[in-house]
Structures are given as C-alpha cells and as structure tokens.
Design an enzyme around this catalytic site. Structure first.
Site, PDB file in Angstrom:
ATOM      1  N   ASP A 502      41.683 -61.893  26.402  1.00  0.00           N
ATOM      2  CA  ASP A 502      42.810 -62.459  25.665  1.00  0.00           C
ATOM      3  C   ASP A 502      43.442 -63.611  26.458  1.00  0.00           C
ATOM      4  OD1 ASP A 502      44.728 -62.680  23.697  1.00  0.00           O
ATOM      5  OD2 ASP A 502      45.432 -60.608  23.837  1.00  0.00           O
ATOM      6  N   ASP A 572      45.420 -62.818  14.702  1.00  0.00           N
ATOM      7  CA  ASP A 572      46.223 -61.596  14.745  1.00  0.00           C
ATOM      8  C   ASP A 572      46.612 -61.162  13.345  1.00  0.00           C
ATOM      9  OD1 ASP A 572      46.209 -61.038  17.396  1.00  0.00           O
ATOM     10  OD2 ASP A 572      48.124 -61.999  17.850  1.00  0.00           O
TER      11      ASP A 572
HETATM   12  C1  DGJ Z   1      47.204 -60.752  21.350  1.00  0.00           C
HETATM   13  C2  DGJ Z   1      45.945 -60.326  20.675  1.00  0.00           C
HETATM   14  O1  DGJ Z   1      45.575 -61.254  19.711  1.00  0.00           O
HETATM   15  C3  DGJ Z   1      46.133 -58.938  20.085  1.00  0.00           C
HETATM   16  O2  DGJ Z   1      44.992 -58.555  19.386  1.00  0.00           O
HETATM   17  C4  DGJ Z   1      46.444 -57.992  21.189  1.00  0.00           C
HETATM   18  O3  DGJ Z   1      45.337 -57.869  22.035  1.00  0.00           O
HETATM   19  C5  DGJ Z   1      47.668 -58.457  21.948  1.00  0.00           C
HETATM   20  N1  DGJ Z   1      47.535 -59.807  22.389  1.00  0.00           N
HETATM   21  C6  DGJ Z   1      47.916 -57.567  23.145  1.00  0.00           C
HETATM   22  O4  DGJ Z   1      48.909 -58.034  23.942  1.00  0.00           O
END
Ligand code: DGJ
Length: 765
Positions: A502, A572
């Site tokens: 991430d 997301d």
């Molecule tokens: C952002 C990501 O896009 C999410 O899927 C998740 O992993 C969060 N960060 C966790 O902090």
C-alpha cells in the site's frame, strides 16, 4: 563516430516473416535515410533530415514499404519562419514534423529534451551518427519495461545521436512487436564530453501528427473515483494530464489517447500513449496554429532535473504507443495483451488468481487472532482460497497515528506473531497474505525515533503529513535496504503467499537529506527507482508470492508497478455502481487480470448505498475477485449465494481474466453499462449487463455484442435460446428488464434500481 550496423537480411526484405508467419521488419533505406518499422497492422516511419536531426514521417495503419516516403515531410517556405540554412526558406524546424525535438534549434514547440550547459546555454543539436537494428528488445536498467521471451517477438532500432559542442550522446530506442500493434520508445543520454550538463527535461516520447482532428481521451478522477473516461476535442495550445504528487496518482493516469471524432468502442482510429512509470509524469498534446499536434510524454520536467558528469548516463522510462483502426477496444486489447503477458512477469503472470478475503472493511484496526480465525474458517467453508490480513498487525498499530515503519508483529493481537497466524490459516486449507506500507513512517514509531532524518523534508521547514504519516526517503539506498531487511524477516519466517503493498499519501516538501544541493532535482525519480529496487529484491527473494499494489485504492495503478505486481487494488470504492465506472475506465489500458475487485458489505462503506449481493458480484467478477466483508455477518441464504458465486468464478476465471475483453456500453454516457469477455477460440463468452436506475415504460433494450464468430451458434443462458453469432453481433442481445414495459417475470424482487445480468454464451457443435 558510431558505426552503422545493419543487422541481417531481414532489414531490407519486407517479405521476411516474423514468428507465426507474421510480417514484421525494420527497414533502413540508405539513400533516403529513412527507417520504416512495421508489422501486419502498423507502420512507423522516420528520417534523418538535411541538418542531421531526425524528422518524423508517419505513424498509423500499416503502409506498403517503398524506396522513400520523403513526400510526407511536406514542408515549404512560410513567412516569418526561422530557417536552418542560408538561402533556403523551405527548411524550417518550426514546421517540420520531428522525432525528438530539442530546444534552441529552430523548433518553437515543446521540446523532448532540454540540456543546460556550463555556460548557461540551453541550445542543443543532436545529430544522427548511426544506428543499429536487431532482433529482440533490451532491458532498461533499473526500470520496468515491456520485454520479449524470444528474440523473434520484436525488432529494435537504436538511433545514435550526438551534440557536437557538449559531446553529449543520445540513444533513441524503438521496439516494434510482431503480434501487437505497439511500439515501445525510450531515450538514453550519456555525457561523454568534459563539461557537466543538467537535463532539465528529458521525455520518453515525442510524436508529431500532421493534423488536429482528434479528441483526447484521458483517465481522470480522485480517491474513490479513479480513472473516469474524459473526452475533449483538441484545441490550439496545450492540453495535458500530469502528476506532481510523487506517484502516478488517483487524479490522472499516465496515459492519453487521440481518437477521431467518429471513433467508437468498436470502430475507427485511435492512438494510445502509455508511460511505464509510477512517479511524476506529464502527458501533453500541443496543437500549434498550423494545426499540427505534438504528443510528448515522460517524467514531469517541473519536478525534475538531472546533472550528468562525464561518464554518467540517464535512461528515461519507456512509453508504449499503440495504434488501432478497430476502435477503443482494439487499442485496449493491444495494451491488455502486452501488459498481461510481456510487462507483468513471474510465477503469477499466466495463472488464475486466487479468490481472496481481506479483513480491512470487516474489522479495520479492531481485531485479534480469534476474530481473524473466525473469518478465515467461515470464508474457507464458502470456498475462499486466500486470506489477507490488512493494516493493523504490526508495532502498536491500533489506529492510523502510529507504527508505520515497524514491521514486526503486534503480539497483543497476534500472540504467536505472523508466523503463528499464517500457519493456522494454512492449517485451515487457505493461503495467507499480508499488508505492508513499506514507503511510509509515523513519527510515533521505533523507526522514526531511530532515524528521524530518513523522511523527505527540509529540516527547519514545516512538514505536511497525510493520514498522520510521512514519506520515507526511498531515494537513499540505506533506507530501502533497511525496509527490505524488515520485510524479508517477516516474509521468510512465515508461510506467506501474497503481499498487498500500500502507499497512502502524496509527496510534498520533497527534499532529501541524503544528497547535496545539486542533486535535489533527482530525488523524486530516485525515489521511484528505490521503489522499483525494493520490488525487484522482494520479487526475486520470494518469486512465488503474489504481489498486489495499492495506493489508497488506485492511486498508483500504472504500468510501472504492473511489471512487479501483476494486480492492483483498483479503488477503495467497492460500491457496485461506482465500480462499473472505475473498472470500465481502468480497462482502457489495463487487463482484467490486473484489477483487484471485491464484493463488500452493504450499506457500502464509501457511499452507504445498498446494492444486491448479485450485482456486487456481477461487477467484481470482472477482475481478480474476492470479498471485503465479515462472512460471519452474512445470513445463511447469503452464504449459499456466496458459495455459488465462488463456484462460478472458479469455473470461469480463466475465461474472464485471460479472455479477450470488450467494452460494449459506457457507464459514462447513460444509465447502463455492458462489457463482455470472449475465449480465444470464440467458443465461450460472458456478457455483463448493468442497469443503474429503473426507468418506466422505456424502450426494449438490445446490445450488439463483439468478438463472436458469426458462423457459430451460441446457446445463451438466462434467455435460454440458441442464436447465431451474426445475429448477436448485428441484431444484438435483448437485455430488456422491468424498465421496458411490463416485464412481469422480472417483478419478483428483481426489479428496481441497480440491476445486473450475466449471460453465458457457449457454442453448440
Ligand atoms: C488503503 C487501502 O486502499 C485499503 O484497502 C486498506 O489497505 C487501507 N489503506 C489500510 O490502511
């Protein structure tokens, strides 16, 4: 002087066939000093101009080879022009189509390169010295790039140029692929002269088109609405997309396309430009007042400068150019083929992707081992193959204010560490995956306390945070090595099959304590090279781990990362309606196998919208597929439905992830969306149809399909009819529902907003 090395007969013989009987060649015509790169579908033609610089002649649909294409230069005297030769008013670099234009040699448009010299001059003149043509494709040192597995898959032209005054040399690379209507371009600058030079701008590609009758397509958005398709008519002046955030960004993708006004998904001409890079970029169309269009694409010059001393060199990222006369789908399919099979690499490249469950939206930071194991057990009973433990497993991470940088397990949550829980998950018969955010640190962390100077920022100046976190200075080798060390320990001690990498903030106040004042312009590119180096080390150390990239969803969904991580968390936003748009837009460049797509709970956590479990899965199937919810909160009925969904995906994922993908109806243009995949042998296909809001007493809806064999008879599920491919292609498939008059059969709970249908097509012998 570099020796011209013409490689093999093939270069002069247009009839020589490439692998599989396909025609491909790079021809050099000595007398005309022209290069013609072609395969069965495209031609790209350039020439050495009278002044030794390079002129561009043509890029587009395949042309017959001939002795000379000089007429395409098409220049004549224009009033008020600056001219290269005395007593010659015809030859003006202002008006000639160019291949890699420079500042200061008569061209007045945006250059591809600008070199600042010790005396302050920015004038340069790169003169053709020679070339080399060979089979295959070279690697780009330290940078991701498309590749070949056999030398017969592509031919490469290297053009050697030199600026006599500074002694600076340049290689322009062109690779044409035999099976894909694509050309990969990049440039390498080498300072062989004595003086120190500064590259203020060095783009990966520049192409001049002789007219401006195009519409520009770009993929724009923001967090949770990544890669919307935007189309605008080209106008005089510049129009561009870019990132200056340190990552390719949610906001604009490193891609643009030029299409003709009449081009649709299925028909017409389009040129695609895609940059294999994950950092700051500029992709620009510059239309001059003589209606010529210049596309330039590369590292964003405004946040870049690169000093080269004698003996040093700089390699640009690669740009991939595609031409299609079969509409946007033709362009996308070229990118899909190339990026799925000759950009993505490694163990997982050609494999069906595991169906996963991720605990982020199920628990956020609030979990312990027992909670996780109850998710795992239920997920296993439903058929899920991989469990992914997301953020919150390390250091003292109970919220987003702390512990990034401390990649050791939180023993309060996981008493036996990552090794313990990974083994328990494996014992349940599922694979285990783990989340990291390697590039970031919280001030409240052991790492920051030990190395406060390891973050980007100018000491003494205010420093912005993003989600309470700071950016580790990945331009420094010791920082990358330290993070590798931490990750290596976790990954080598536990049975880990998958990593989600991430990256959750844009970069601001970019300054590195690790380099001197003269090299600050290098920091952002070196940062991205650091990211690539860490990916390289990890994928080499753990070749069987499946990497999924992520950046607050799809903030770094770009070809650069696809080289290391064959899939990326698309957004997301998991709402089924929004995902129609996000996945549709993403598919312009990126293959279905690269799009992380999950079914999440309702009300949806981003929009609070309720959609049916069926609709959510019908969208998520067109990606890598998984779940992002707590399966223990499903009703027994829903669990049965999930089991069926997983069974469906297991049966059809090869077709969906590796078949030929067609967009049919755009969600950006109305109330519905449709797409389909077709197997290579055209015997099987799946059509996805999605209708957002119900309308009343509307027309019957039929959609013309694509990619089918007109002579085959297909059994179509749902309507349970046998139809010829030609009917489905030219008459269409009836997708009418309760919006179209009284469709009582649809009334049993299936009418209303947010409806979707899948049709399975299988050919009957
Ligand atoms: C952002 C990501 O896009 C999410 O899927 C998740 O992993 C969060 N960060 C966790 O902090």
């Amino acid at each position: 002087m570099i020796i011209i090395e013409v490689n093999e007969k093939r270069n002069n013989d247009p009839k020589i066939k490439g692998e599989g009987g396909k025609q491909m060649a790079i021809c050099f015509r000595e007398t005309a000093k022209e290069f013609h790169l072609y395969n069965e579908k495209i031609s790209y033609i350039l020439t050495v101009l009278e002044n030794g610089q390079l002129g561009h002649l043509y890029f587009g649909k395949r042309l017959k080879d001939r002795e000379s294409f000089a007429h395409m230069l098409n220049f004549r005297a224009r009033p008020m022009s600056v001219c290269a030769f005395e007593h010659n008013l015809d030859f003006s670099m202002e008006h000639i189509k160019q291949e890699y234009p420079v500042y200061g040699a008569g061209d007045m448009r945006y250059p591809a390169i600008e070199v600042q010299q010790e005396n302050g001059s920015r004038i340069s003149e790169f003169i053709y010295q020679g070339h080399r043509i060979y089979k295959g494709k070279p690697e780009l040192e330290g940078l991701p790039a498309t590749y070949v597995e056999q030398d017969d898959e592509a031919d490469t032209l290297e053009l050697y140029l030199k600026d006599q005054l500074t002694g600076t040399e340049m290689i322009l690379f062109y690779t044409i692929f035999v099976n894909v209507p694509a050309i990969a371009r990049s440039a390498k600058i080498m300072q062989t002269g004595e003086e120190e030079i500064v590259l203020n701008r060095v783009m990966s590609v520049s192409v001049d088109f002789p007219d401006k009758e195009f519409e520009m397509i770009e993929l724009t958005g923001a967090w949770s609405r990544e890669r919307s398709v935007k189309i605008r008519k080209l106008e005089h002046g510049t129009q561009s997309v870019y990132s200056m955030r340190g990552c390719s960004s949610h906001h604009y993708n490193p891609f643009l396309a030029l299409k003709r006004r009449e081009t649709t998904e299925g028909n017409g001409e389009v040129y695609g430009f895609s940059l294999v890079y994950s950092g700051n970029f500029l992709a620009q169309a510059d239309v001059d007042t003589y209606d010529t269009t210049r596309i330039t694409m590369g590292i964003h010059p405004d946040t870049f400068s690169w000093t080269l001393k004698k003996g040093e060199s700089f390699q640009t990222p690669e740009a991939v150019l595609v031409y299609s006369d079969q509409g946007l789908n033709g362009m996308s399919q070229a990118y899909h083929t190339l990026y799925r099979s000759r950009l993505a690499k490694g163990y997982w490249r050609d494999k069906e992707r595991p169906i996963l469950i991720n605990n982020w939206e199920a628990t956020y930071f609030d979990f312990d081992e027992e909670k996780i194991m109850s998710i795992v057990k239920t997920a296993k009973s439903l058929g899920v193959e991989l469990f992914v433990l997301d953020d919150g497993w390390f250091g003292e991470r109970n919220d987003d204010t702390r512990s990034l940088g401390d990649w050791y397990p939180n023993l309060e949550k996981l008493p036996d560490g990552i090794t313990g829980i990974a083994k328990r998950v494996e014992a349940e018969g599922m694979k285990f995956g783990l989340w990291f955010e390697p590039e970031m640190v919280n001030k409240n962390s052991r790492l920051y306390r030990e190395h406060p100077d390891w973050i980007l920022g100018d000491k003494g100046r205010r420093l912005s945070h993003g989600r309470n976190q700071y950016v580790l200075d990945f331009s420094r080798d010791e920082v990358v090595d330290a993070i590798f060390g931490q990750m290596y320990k976790v990954l080598s001690e536990a049975p880990i099959s998958y990593v989600k990498w991430d990256m959750n903030r844009s970069m601001s106040e970019v300054y590195s304590a690790g380099v001197g004042s003269g090299d600050q312009g290098k920091v952002l590119h070196r940062y991205i090279l650091g990211v690539y180096r860490l990916y390289d080390m990890l994928t080499k150390a753990f070749p069987k781990i499946l990497f999924e990239s992520c950046a607050s969803g799809g903030g770094r969904f770009d070809p650069g990362l696809l080289y290391y991580a064959p899939q990326c968390w698309t957004s997301d936003d998991t709402d089924a309606v929004e995902r129609c748009k996000i996945q549709y837009g993403t598919s312009l460049v990126y293959p279905v196998s690269s799009m992380g797509s999950h079914v999440s709970a309702v009300p949806n956590h981003q929009l609070l919208r309720n959609t049916s479990l069926e609709m959510r899965a019908n969208v998520a199937y067109f990606g890598t597929f998984g779940y992002e919810l707590d399966p223990n909160r499903l009703t027994e009925e829903e669990k049965e439905e999930v089991k069926e969904q997983i069974g469906f995906m297991k049966k059809y994922r090869r077709l969906i992830q590796f078949g030929t993908f067609y967009r049919l109806v755009s969600p950006f243009e109305g109330n519905e969306m449709a797409w389909m995949v077709v197997s290579e042998d055209q015997r099987n296909a799946i059509v996805g149809y999605y209708r957002i809001l119900q309308t009343v007493n509307g027309p019957y809806r039929k959609i013309r399909l694509q990619g089918l064999d007109p002579d085959k008879i297909y059994h179509v599920s749902r309507i349970e009819e046998d139809l010829y491919g030609d009917e489905l292609l030219w008459y269409g498939l009836d997708v009418s529902d309760a919006s179209s008059g009284e469709n009582r059969e649809e009334y049993n709970g299936r009418n209303g907003d947010y409806q979707s249908k899948l049709f399975l097509l299988s050919s009957i012998e």
